[in-house]
Design an enzyme around this catalytic site. Sequence first.
Site, PDB file in Angstrom:
ATOM      1  N   THR A  16      -5.780   3.907  -9.562  1.00 30.75           N
ATOM      2  CA  THR A  16      -5.473   5.325  -9.345  1.00 30.75           C
ATOM      3  C   THR A  16      -5.999   6.219 -10.461  1.00 30.75           C
ATOM      4  O   THR A  16      -6.453   7.330 -10.205  1.00 30.75           O
ATOM      5  CB  THR A  16      -3.937   5.506  -9.254  1.00 30.75           C
ATOM      6  OG1 THR A  16      -3.498   4.774  -8.129  1.00 30.75           O
ATOM      7  CG2 THR A  16      -3.535   6.949  -9.084  1.00 30.75           C
ATOM      8  N   ASP A  60      -9.862  -1.002  -6.167  1.00 28.63           N
ATOM      9  CA  ASP A  60      -8.413  -0.856  -6.061  1.00 28.63           C
ATOM     10  C   ASP A  60      -7.870  -2.212  -6.530  1.00 28.63           C
ATOM     11  O   ASP A  60      -8.427  -3.256  -6.173  1.00 28.63           O
ATOM     12  CB  ASP A  60      -8.038  -0.610  -4.598  1.00 28.63           C
ATOM     13  CG  ASP A  60      -6.566  -0.318  -4.415  1.00 28.63           C
ATOM     14  OD1 ASP A  60      -6.234   0.799  -4.015  1.00 28.63           O
ATOM     15  OD2 ASP A  60      -5.734  -1.227  -4.662  1.00 28.63           O
ATOM     16  N   SER A  61      -6.809  -2.210  -7.303  1.00 28.53           N
ATOM     17  CA  SER A  61      -6.397  -3.491  -7.874  1.00 28.53           C
ATOM     18  C   SER A  61      -5.874  -4.462  -6.830  1.00 28.53           C
ATOM     19  O   SER A  61      -5.679  -5.639  -7.118  1.00 28.53           O
ATOM     20  CB  SER A  61      -5.388  -3.301  -9.004  1.00 28.53           C
ATOM     21  OG  SER A  61      -4.115  -3.037  -8.509  1.00 28.53           O
ATOM     22  N   SER A  62      -5.674  -4.011  -5.593  1.00 33.40           N
ATOM     23  CA  SER A  62      -5.336  -4.959  -4.516  1.00 33.40           C
ATOM     24  C   SER A  62      -6.485  -5.936  -4.309  1.00 33.40           C
ATOM     25  O   SER A  62      -6.293  -7.014  -3.755  1.00 33.40           O
ATOM     26  CB  SER A  62      -5.091  -4.223  -3.194  1.00 33.40           C
ATOM     27  OG  SER A  62      -4.217  -3.165  -3.384  1.00 33.40           O
ATOM     28  N   THR A  92      -2.284  -0.184 -10.843  1.00 34.87           N
ATOM     29  CA  THR A  92      -0.946  -0.683 -11.181  1.00 34.87           C
ATOM     30  C   THR A  92      -0.475  -1.814 -10.252  1.00 34.87           C
ATOM     31  O   THR A  92       0.350  -2.627 -10.652  1.00 34.87           O
ATOM     32  CB  THR A  92       0.099   0.458 -11.133  1.00 34.87           C
ATOM     33  OG1 THR A  92       0.058   1.055  -9.835  1.00 34.87           O
ATOM     34  CG2 THR A  92      -0.167   1.498 -12.190  1.00 34.87           C
ATOM     35  N   ASP A  93      -1.007  -1.846  -9.028  1.00 38.27           N
ATOM     36  CA  ASP A  93      -0.440  -2.776  -8.043  1.00 38.27           C
ATOM     37  C   ASP A  93      -0.463  -4.236  -8.507  1.00 38.27           C
ATOM     38  O   ASP A  93       0.495  -4.969  -8.272  1.00 38.27           O
ATOM     39  CB  ASP A  93      -1.184  -2.654  -6.702  1.00 38.27           C
ATOM     40  CG  ASP A  93      -0.864  -1.341  -6.009  1.00 38.27           C
ATOM     41  OD1 ASP A  93       0.115  -0.674  -6.399  1.00 38.27           O
ATOM     42  OD2 ASP A  93      -1.596  -0.964  -5.067  1.00 38.27           O
TER      43      ASP A  93
HETATM   44  N1  ASP Z   1      -3.589   1.018  -5.341  1.00 38.49           N
HETATM   45  C1  ASP Z   1      -3.766   1.381  -6.723  1.00 38.49           C
HETATM   46  C2  ASP Z   1      -4.289   0.167  -7.459  1.00 38.49           C
HETATM   47  O1  ASP Z   1      -3.532  -0.695  -7.797  1.00 38.49           O
HETATM   48  C3  ASP Z   1      -2.481   1.855  -7.289  1.00 38.49           C
HETATM   49  C4  ASP Z   1      -2.539   2.282  -8.739  1.00 38.49           C
HETATM   50  O2  ASP Z   1      -3.499   2.194  -9.430  1.00 38.49           O
HETATM   51  O3  ASP Z   1      -1.497   2.770  -9.204  1.00 38.49           O
HETATM   52  O4  ASP Z   1      -5.465   0.089  -7.699  1.00 38.49           O
END
Ligand code: ASP
Length: 347
Positions: A16, A60-62, A92-93
């Site tokens: 994000t 995206d960290s997913s 953050t994910d």
């Molecule tokens: N979907 C985002 C990720 O993990 C969420 C984030 O960064 O807060 O890449």
Amino acid sequence: MIDNNAAVLLIYTGGTIGMIENPETGALHSFDFSHLKQYVPELKRFHFKIDTIQFDPPIDSSDMDLEGWSKLVRIIQKSYESYDGFVILHGTDTMAYSASALSFMLKNLNKPVVLTGSQLPIGKIRTDGKENLITALEIAVDKDPDGKAIVPEVCVFFQTYLMRGNRTTKVNVENFRAFNSYNYPILAKAGLRIRYDRNLINRASELPTEFYSRFDPNVMILKIFPGMSIEIVRSIFGNPNLKGVVLETFGAGNFPDRKDFLEIIRAAVKRNIIIVNVTQCSSGSVEMNRYRSGLILANTGILSGHDMTTEAAVTKMMFLLGQKLSVEEVKSRMTQSIIGELTIDNP
Ligand code: ASP
């Protein structure tokens, strides 16, 4: 003390913090690093050197995976001697998984590796990204008067709190305090100044740093719940590739007193599948001898994960299985602390 002659490598993986809104769909997607830097002109005001490198494309960290972790380790290994510290910008994910994995992959660290990110993109006026990034950079070059890094370990900095990476869990999707470290106290709190609790922080290693990148992905996290189907559990444990299971149990490590379930577990242990018991609760430790419902599980031969997070347990298991150790060796290391990821209350 900030070392103004220091150099930090800022590694942008995505998340994000660097995302922008797609004007058509409104959904956030990753953008490149120049975009991020444009919103943090403060970076130019630091006297120490900041070099940057980014995942291409940022993710995206997913989408973070074993290859992503290896890539991070390769980047750090290649430039380890040239920098005083490393800051990884990460979604953050899955940040808690990556922080845990890196803590095992980087052995004998003597420099900080700080992961951070944000809940709001850096382009938003109320973003939490700026603060997180700026303080993470300071932590990466903060040194004691003897010139040694104050935090020579893999850690997560988020919303004024510095936490041991392999103790973190993402706890909130909305709040700026997105991470918590329930089973280990915070390493530092950033207020007017950054107050470190040195007694809690790993000491810099005198040994040469070692970089590992192999994993074995043939593991599974199984969260138990009342009324789960024996057939489904049997099919999971029946998979011929399965080498390890992180079993998320109730409370202090308790399990239903069902012969059929227990038999599946006992048979899996006999087949050398490594099963580690962690609690579904956010805080506290597994103690299988506390209740009969824990003892019946202990009697199957499964291991206690003590107070490890699920993120730490599963990355540790994949890491150890990837090192071509004997089953006994993996079992023994799973129940002991490698780098502060667990505390044994009753050794
Ligand atoms: N979907 C985002 C990720 O993990 C969420 C984030 O960064 O807060 O890449």
